[in-house]
Design a protein around this motif. Structure first.
Motif, mmCIF file in Angstrom:
data_model
loop_
_atom_site.group_PDB
_atom_site.id
_atom_site.type_symbol
_atom_site.label_atom_id
_atom_site.label_comp_id
_atom_site.label_asym_id
_atom_site.label_seq_id
_atom_site.Cartn_x
_atom_site.Cartn_y
_atom_site.Cartn_z
ATOM 1 N N ALA A 6 49.701 -1.771 -16.325
ATOM 2 C CA ALA A 6 50.736 -1.432 -17.316
ATOM 3 C C ALA A 6 50.233 -1.662 -18.738
ATOM 4 O O ALA A 6 50.575 -0.912 -19.661
ATOM 5 C CB ALA A 6 51.990 -2.251 -17.053
ATOM 6 N N ASP A 7 49.422 -2.688 -18.905
ATOM 7 C CA ASP A 7 48.874 -2.993 -20.230
ATOM 8 C C ASP A 7 47.963 -1.858 -20.720
ATOM 9 O O ASP A 7 48.024 -1.449 -21.895
ATOM 10 C CB ASP A 7 48.099 -4.311 -20.174
ATOM 11 C CG ASP A 7 47.508 -4.706 -21.516
ATOM 12 O OD1 ASP A 7 48.243 -4.658 -22.525
ATOM 13 O OD2 ASP A 7 46.316 -5.048 -21.559
ATOM 14 N N LEU A 8 47.131 -1.322 -19.830
ATOM 15 C CA LEU A 8 46.236 -0.228 -20.207
ATOM 16 C C LEU A 8 47.020 1.045 -20.539
ATOM 17 O O LEU A 8 46.683 1.756 -21.491
ATOM 18 C CB LEU A 8 45.240 0.047 -19.081
ATOM 19 C CG LEU A 8 44.231 -1.058 -18.779
ATOM 20 C CD1 LEU A 8 43.388 -0.701 -17.561
ATOM 21 C CD2 LEU A 8 43.332 -1.333 -19.976
ATOM 22 N N ILE A 9 48.049 1.314 -19.749
ATOM 23 C CA ILE A 9 48.897 2.476 -20.040
ATOM 24 C C ILE A 9 49.536 2.317 -21.419
ATOM 25 O O ILE A 9 49.606 3.271 -22.211
ATOM 26 C CB ILE A 9 49.973 2.643 -18.950
ATOM 27 C CG1 ILE A 9 49.321 3.053 -17.628
ATOM 28 C CG2 ILE A 9 51.022 3.678 -19.374
ATOM 29 C CD1 ILE A 9 50.249 2.998 -16.430
ATOM 30 N N THR A 10 49.963 1.100 -21.719
ATOM 31 C CA THR A 10 50.610 0.825 -23.004
ATOM 32 C C THR A 10 49.644 1.021 -24.167
ATOM 33 O O THR A 10 49.938 1.747 -25.132
ATOM 34 C CB THR A 10 51.148 -0.616 -23.018
ATOM 35 O OG1 THR A 10 52.116 -0.776 -21.974
ATOM 36 C CG2 THR A 10 51.798 -0.941 -24.356
ATOM 37 N N ASN A 63 50.704 3.637 -2.127
ATOM 38 C CA ASN A 63 52.049 3.061 -2.179
ATOM 39 C C ASN A 63 52.037 1.542 -2.377
ATOM 40 O O ASN A 63 52.844 0.992 -3.128
ATOM 41 C CB ASN A 63 52.797 3.414 -0.890
ATOM 42 C CG ASN A 63 54.244 3.014 -0.928
ATOM 43 O OD1 ASN A 63 55.086 3.716 -1.471
ATOM 44 N ND2 ASN A 63 54.564 1.870 -0.354
ATOM 45 N N PHE A 64 51.108 0.829 -1.687
ATOM 46 C CA PHE A 64 51.124 -0.631 -1.742
ATOM 47 C C PHE A 64 50.954 -1.146 -3.164
ATOM 48 O O PHE A 64 51.515 -2.183 -3.535
ATOM 49 C CB PHE A 64 50.035 -1.222 -0.827
ATOM 50 C CG PHE A 64 48.663 -1.273 -1.439
ATOM 51 C CD1 PHE A 64 48.255 -2.370 -2.196
ATOM 52 C CD2 PHE A 64 47.761 -0.228 -1.275
ATOM 53 C CE1 PHE A 64 46.984 -2.419 -2.759
ATOM 54 C CE2 PHE A 64 46.499 -0.272 -1.833
ATOM 55 C CZ PHE A 64 46.106 -1.368 -2.583
ATOM 56 N N ALA A 65 50.187 -0.430 -3.978
ATOM 57 C CA ALA A 65 49.930 -0.881 -5.340
ATOM 58 C C ALA A 65 51.184 -0.796 -6.201
ATOM 59 O O ALA A 65 51.428 -1.661 -7.056
ATOM 60 C CB ALA A 65 48.807 -0.058 -5.959
ATOM 61 N N TYR A 66 51.980 0.255 -5.996
ATOM 62 C CA TYR A 66 53.236 0.352 -6.736
ATOM 63 C C TYR A 66 54.179 -0.783 -6.348
ATOM 64 O O TYR A 66 54.933 -1.294 -7.176
ATOM 65 C CB TYR A 66 53.887 1.715 -6.482
ATOM 66 C CG TYR A 66 53.170 2.850 -7.178
ATOM 67 C CD1 TYR A 66 53.255 3.015 -8.556
ATOM 68 C CD2 TYR A 66 52.381 3.745 -6.462
ATOM 69 C CE1 TYR A 66 52.594 4.050 -9.200
ATOM 70 C CE2 TYR A 66 51.710 4.785 -7.096
ATOM 71 C CZ TYR A 66 51.822 4.929 -8.467
ATOM 72 O OH TYR A 66 51.159 5.954 -9.104
ATOM 73 N N ALA A 67 54.146 -1.189 -5.055
ATOM 74 C CA ALA A 67 54.977 -2.308 -4.616
ATOM 75 C C ALA A 67 54.522 -3.608 -5.283
ATOM 76 O O ALA A 67 55.351 -4.421 -5.713
ATOM 77 C CB ALA A 67 54.909 -2.438 -3.096
ATOM 78 N N VAL A 93 52.822 -3.991 -8.221
ATOM 79 C CA VAL A 93 53.081 -4.014 -9.662
ATOM 80 C C VAL A 93 54.580 -4.047 -9.945
ATOM 81 O O VAL A 93 55.006 -4.589 -10.984
ATOM 82 C CB VAL A 93 52.396 -2.820 -10.362
ATOM 83 C CG1 VAL A 93 53.200 -1.546 -10.235
ATOM 84 C CG2 VAL A 93 52.133 -3.141 -11.828
ATOM 85 N N ALA A 94 55.404 -3.525 -9.038
ATOM 86 C CA ALA A 94 56.861 -3.593 -9.225
ATOM 87 C C ALA A 94 57.324 -5.034 -9.287
ATOM 88 O O ALA A 94 58.148 -5.408 -10.147
ATOM 89 C CB ALA A 94 57.569 -2.850 -8.093
ATOM 90 N N ARG A 95 56.802 -5.861 -8.381
ATOM 91 C CA ARG A 95 57.191 -7.278 -8.378
ATOM 92 C C ARG A 95 56.743 -7.973 -9.658
ATOM 93 O O ARG A 95 57.460 -8.801 -10.216
ATOM 94 C CB ARG A 95 56.600 -7.983 -7.152
ATOM 95 C CG ARG A 95 57.181 -7.499 -5.826
ATOM 96 C CD ARG A 95 56.861 -8.473 -4.709
ATOM 97 N NE ARG A 95 55.419 -8.604 -4.504
ATOM 98 C CZ ARG A 95 54.708 -7.839 -3.701
ATOM 99 N NH1 ARG A 95 55.306 -6.873 -3.016
ATOM 100 N NH2 ARG A 95 53.410 -8.022 -3.549
#
Length: 536
Positions: free
Chosen positions: A237-241, A252-256, A258-260
């Protein structure tokens, strides 16, 4: 010259200021694709190998890999990204497996880069010839070596046992066709898109989708490693920002995961620039996607940025992409009709499957039964794919193996159906559990098990027992940090069995709780269901 190499050169010499940033977050360095190309020409000049050479690459840093793979293509060779050892890998076994791979692909040369240059002694000990990427700096190659569209560009190792390797042969024509198809389906915009990725480059989604495609079309790319992500998932998220990322992708597992992290984070992120967050490479869990979009909402993430996708190395990478900006859309079907009649009958309640979109331009998808008979809409059978991106064959330890039938169709091994022109995947044919005439899909069992508190997210496996017999059964193996607590394990076992019964109406023969890091996985991180049977 192949169209792929022509396009790569045109991008490198266009004068556009687009490139790749590596080394985040500690020491970021940005190089334009023109600078990567100039480096690649010097590496190619130092290689001096004949056209058609199978060049293996063992490196972890994208800054080294990008010029190395381009140099291989400039030389008319093919690229194989070798499986990378981890801290828990037995190096002697890894070396033996690597020797099998090198023999299978006919390679006598490994390009060795950081951080795996520390393995030089292991390679020496086993007689594996190598050259360090950092030492390859010769007179720049004047012109690329001409190759045909049928020449091999990639030998993509499949996500199976490293001891029994198999490589998908991707030609220059395959690579260009799939890249063009994905460019259209994803609406890629070299002027404005910024791709952000931590995906491993030995996996097809990382190598093709998030190195080759941006290199080919000249898109801005920010590339870190899986270790960087796993060490700090919010780095994503930091890189996207910081880089105003517009496109990313992950299983899918990675989205789970980073969601937490996002849900509890006190950091300030800006995910409003995200245009596409592709979810693919493993079954998509709608609940995990919702957790991600809910957690990302306070940082400006738009739910419609989720792009459900279906792909496989045998089709180079992408097979189907959901329509842009529709988010995750599911098809809810009656569970009984699915399991007993092999039909996907719409129902207000039942099984929810993500709609994965129509086939990419240049590809066709059909559904057939066990006898190869073509099935209609909402009839469930094996998916098959045909088109210019489909591999002509595998390389195996027993020699080449064709993948297509006489009409060019490749059987995917995936069970699914088509509705309104969109592909739906129910599961892998080899993993389906057959009990009492019902087809039980392991993802249903695994999601039920993972819903129990104390089970590690994404670390549950439904295992077929006595497969193919009249009394086929199944077990559930999970990872938990409570594995050493007998009372906690007893409680977990009861809860997991109850949740599975609620989900599929059948009780597992056994529930096994193991400590973290126990479940067998492929080098790319996918759970190996068949190997997990040894834990029951």
């Amino acid at each position: 010259m192949s169209q792929f190499v022509d396009m790569m050169l045109a991008t490198a010499t266009s004068g556009r200021d687009r490139g790749i940033t590596t080394g985040e977050p500690a020491a970021p360095v940005r190089r334009t694709w023109s600078e990567v190309h100039e480096h690649a020409k010097r590496v190619a000049g130092a290689l001096d190998v004949p056209a058609g050479t199978a060049i293996a690459v063992l490196a972890g840093e994208p800054a080294s890999i990008a010029p190395a793979v381009q140099a291989a293509w400039l030389r008319g060779g093919s690229v194989t990204m070798l499986h990378q050892p981890t801290a828990r890998t037995d190096l002697a076994e890894w070396a033996e497996d690597t020797l099998k791979v090198l023999s299978m692909i006919g390679s006598t040369l490994v390009l060795l880069g950081r951080p795996f240059d520390a393995l030089a002694g292991v390679l020496d000990e086993h007689g594996i010839a190598y050259r360090k990427i950092d030492d390859l700096d010769g007179e720049p190659i004047a012109e690329p070596v001409p190759v045909s569209e049928d020449a091999t560009a990639l030998l993509q190792l499949t996500s199976g046992s490293t001891a029994d390797p198999k490589a998908v042969r991707i030609t220059h024509g395959n690579l260009m066709s799939n890249a063009l198809g994905m460019r259209v389906a994803a609406g890629l915009d070299p002027e404005h898109d910024v791709m952000v990725s931590w995906l491993p480059l030995f996996h097809d989604m990382g190598m093709v989708g998030f190195l080759t495609v941006p290199m080919l079309f000249g898109l801005e790319l920010v590339k870190v490693t899986p270790v960087d992500f796993l060490s700090r998932p919010t780095l994503w998220a930091d890189l996207i920002t910081r880089h105003k990322g517009t496109i990313t992708a992950a299983p899918n597992f990675a989205y789970a995961i980073v969601a937490r992290r996002l849900a509890s984070s006190t950091d300030t992120f800006d995910l409003s620039t995200m245009r596409l967050a592709l979810n693919g490479a493993e079954p998509i869990d709608p609940a995990a996607v919702k957790l991600f979009t809910d957690a990302g909402a306070r940082f400006g993430l738009r739910p419609e940025s989720i792009l459900a996708a279906y792909g496989m190395a045998e089709a180079t990478l992408g097979v189907a992409f959901a329509p842009l900006f529709t988010g995750l859309t599911v098809d809810v079907v009656d569970a009984d009709a699915l399991e007993t009649e092999h039909r996907a009958v719409p129902s207000p309640e039942g099984r929810a499957f993500p709609l994965l979109g129509p086939p990419l331009p240049g590809l066709e998808v059909e559904v057939v039964d066990d006898d190869g008979k073509l099935l209609g809409e909402r009839e469930v059978g094996e998916l098959r794919v045909r088109g210019a991106a489909v591999t002509p064959g595998y390389l195996t330890v027993d020699g080449p193996l064709a993948t297509q039938d006489a009409d060019g169709w490749l059987n995917t091994g995936d069970i699914g159906y088509v509705v309104d022109g969109q592909v739906v995947v129910c599961g892998r044919r080899k993993d389906v559990i057959i009990m009492g005439g019902r087809n039980i899909y392991p993802t249903d069992v695994e999601r039920a098990a993972c819903s129990v508190e104390g089970v590690r997210a994404g670390n549950a496996v439904a295992v077929r027992l006595d497969a193919g017999t009249q009394r086929e059964r199944f077990a559930v193996v999970v990872e938990s940090r409570l594995a050493d607590d007998e009372d906690a394990v007893r409680d977990l076992t009861k809860q997991i069995a109850a949740r599975v019964v609620d989900a599929v109406g059948l009780r597992p023969f056994a529930v096994v709780v193991q400590p973290p890091g126990t479940l067998p996985k492929t080098p790319s991180g996918k759970l190996r269901r068949s190997a997990a049977a040894a834990l029951v």
